[in-house]
Design a protein around this motif. Structure first.
Motif, PDB file in Angstrom:
ATOM      1  N   LEU A  51      36.938  30.999  43.010  1.00 48.83           N
ATOM      2  CA  LEU A  51      37.083  32.423  43.323  1.00 48.83           C
ATOM      3  C   LEU A  51      35.771  33.165  43.101  1.00 48.83           C
ATOM      4  O   LEU A  51      35.345  33.956  43.948  1.00 48.83           O
ATOM      5  N   THR A  52      35.108  32.884  41.982  1.00 48.45           N
ATOM      6  CA  THR A  52      33.854  33.588  41.693  1.00 48.45           C
ATOM      7  C   THR A  52      32.720  33.116  42.606  1.00 48.45           C
ATOM      8  O   THR A  52      31.765  33.843  42.826  1.00 48.45           O
ATOM      9  N   PHE A  53      32.852  31.909  43.166  1.00 43.37           N
ATOM     10  CA  PHE A  53      31.864  31.439  44.150  1.00 43.37           C
ATOM     11  C   PHE A  53      32.265  31.822  45.580  1.00 43.37           C
ATOM     12  O   PHE A  53      31.746  31.302  46.548  1.00 43.37           O
ATOM     13  N   MET A  83      36.743  33.082  33.892  1.00 43.59           N
ATOM     14  CA  MET A  83      38.163  33.408  34.038  1.00 43.59           C
ATOM     15  C   MET A  83      38.362  34.934  34.094  1.00 43.59           C
ATOM     16  O   MET A  83      39.177  35.438  34.876  1.00 43.59           O
ATOM     17  N   ALA A  84      37.612  35.659  33.279  1.00 44.70           N
ATOM     18  CA  ALA A  84      37.716  37.125  33.295  1.00 44.70           C
ATOM     19  C   ALA A  84      37.251  37.683  34.637  1.00 44.70           C
ATOM     20  O   ALA A  84      37.899  38.569  35.220  1.00 44.70           O
ATOM     21  N   GLN A  85      36.137  37.149  35.145  1.00 41.67           N
ATOM     22  CA  GLN A  85      35.628  37.612  36.449  1.00 41.67           C
ATOM     23  C   GLN A  85      36.628  37.290  37.564  1.00 41.67           C
ATOM     24  O   GLN A  85      36.882  38.110  38.453  1.00 41.67           O
ATOM     25  N   ALA A  86      37.208  36.088  37.492  1.00 39.04           N
ATOM     26  CA  ALA A  86      38.185  35.678  38.503  1.00 39.04           C
ATOM     27  C   ALA A  86      39.418  36.580  38.458  1.00 39.04           C
ATOM     28  O   ALA A  86      39.973  36.954  39.495  1.00 39.04           O
ATOM     29  N   ALA A  87      39.838  36.932  37.254  1.00 39.84           N
ATOM     30  CA  ALA A  87      41.007  37.809  37.102  1.00 39.84           C
ATOM     31  C   ALA A  87      40.729  39.176  37.727  1.00 39.84           C
ATOM     32  O   ALA A  87      41.592  39.750  38.408  1.00 39.84           O
TER      33      ALA A  87
END
Length: 327
Positions: A51-53, A83-87
């Motif tokens: 997700l972050t990529f 995980m925080a960025q993805a959330a």
């Protein structure tokens, strides 16, 4: 028992929820299960790294519809910051709840430190939970197992860590990672977690397939909610049956063959609409086989299901199934 529970500010009927299942609990199947009375559904697990990529494939798994609400989306990973960025990214898809996967036993997930591998590092699991809770303004839940193996059964400790780090609810699958999905689920272990974790709902998962197993799971664990995974495959009306029984003790008859076939066609039609016929029909092979389990002549029909390529192929199979039962 209370008729509803609250996960954070999300109110959920106290019947049966649909568990997150990679490769099977997609949007089409979730919508079908909701129609049949699933009180809550959780999407397929999404890689936080993907997700972050900006992986298109990861992002597609987060698409939800209002017909599915209340719905949780599930993330996995082993790094608190990622995980925080993805959330945060997942929030643009408007989920009601963010669920963290700490239970997946698949080698490609656990082998890379995610899923059930986090049960070997409870401190890190707590840090991930806290980071995700701080990153979003919807309730965050954690799904995990009994432990990594029989020598490291730590579900009670793990549940308390999730609670202490801000989780709004936890889901316990009563098998270790090593056991995968084989032996009967450890209901007593789920009950122990429920007794130890007192300030947030505890959701019980594993081996619930019908009214009897649903009642037993509630009664023996004291769980706030139960979750059905593989027991719903090819069998979305399990939610309708449990719903009716909990409402007023009604035991509904099993679906007719006509209904089974009709629901199978509707489920796969939705999948074709959401993810193209080519992609959906490859995945439809296993779903069709599940829907046809227990049907007279099922072995032959399931073999045929394994060759499906177009929706017309499925229509033809459906006709043959119905015809064979009229002869």
């Amino acid at each position: 028992m209370n008729q509803t529970i609250k996960i954070g500010n999300v109110e959920i009927n106290r019947t049966a929820a649909l568990a997150p299942m990679a490769g099977t609990a997609d949007r089409a199947f979730r919508e079908i299960c909701k129609r049949f009375g699933a009180c809550y559904v959780v999407g397929e697990m999404v890689s936080s790294k993907g997700l972050t990529f900006q992986s298109k494939k990861s992002a597609e798994l987060l698409v939800v519809s209002d017909a599915e609400r209340p719905i949780g989306v599930q993330l996995f990973g082993d790094d608190p910051l990622t995980m925080a960025q993805a959330a945060e990214l997942a929030m643009s898809y408007n989920p009601d709840i963010i669920d963290i996967n700490m239970g997946c036993p698949a080698p490609k997930i656990a082998g890379n430190g995610g899923g059930s591998a986090l049960m070997k590092t409870p401190k890190l699991a707590g840090e991930i939970t806290k980071a995700v809770v701080n990153a979003v303004d919807v309730p965050v839940t954690v799904k995990f197992r009994k432990g990594w193996n029989d020598d490291s059964v730590n579900a009670v400790e793990f549940g308390k860590i999730a609670e202490q780090n801000g989780a709004a609810a936890i889901t316990v699958h009563g098998r270790t990672r090593e056991q995968m999905y084989a032996p009967p689920v450890d209901i007593d272990m789920i009950a122990q977690v429920k007794r130890a974790v007192t300030s947030i709902p505890v959701i019980a998962n594993g081996d619930v397939v019908d009214i009897q197993s649903a009642v037993e799971m509630y009664e023996r664990t004291g769980a706030d909610l139960i979750m059905i995974g593989r027991g719903a495959l090819g069998n979305p009306w399990v939610f309708r049956q449990i719903d009716a029984y909990f409402k007023d003790g009604t035991v509904l008859p099993p679906p007719t063959l006509e209904e089974k076939v009709e629901v199978m066609l509707e489920h796969i039609r939705l999948a074709c609409e959401y993810k193209t016929e080519r992609v959906a029909m490859r995945e439809a092979r296993k779903h069709a086989a599940w829907y046809l389990t227990g049907v007279h002549g099922a072995a032959g029909f399931r073999r045929q299901a394994g060759t499906l390529c177009t929706f017309d192929d499925l229509r033809l199979l459906a006709q043959q199934v119905l015809q064979s039962h009229q002869e």
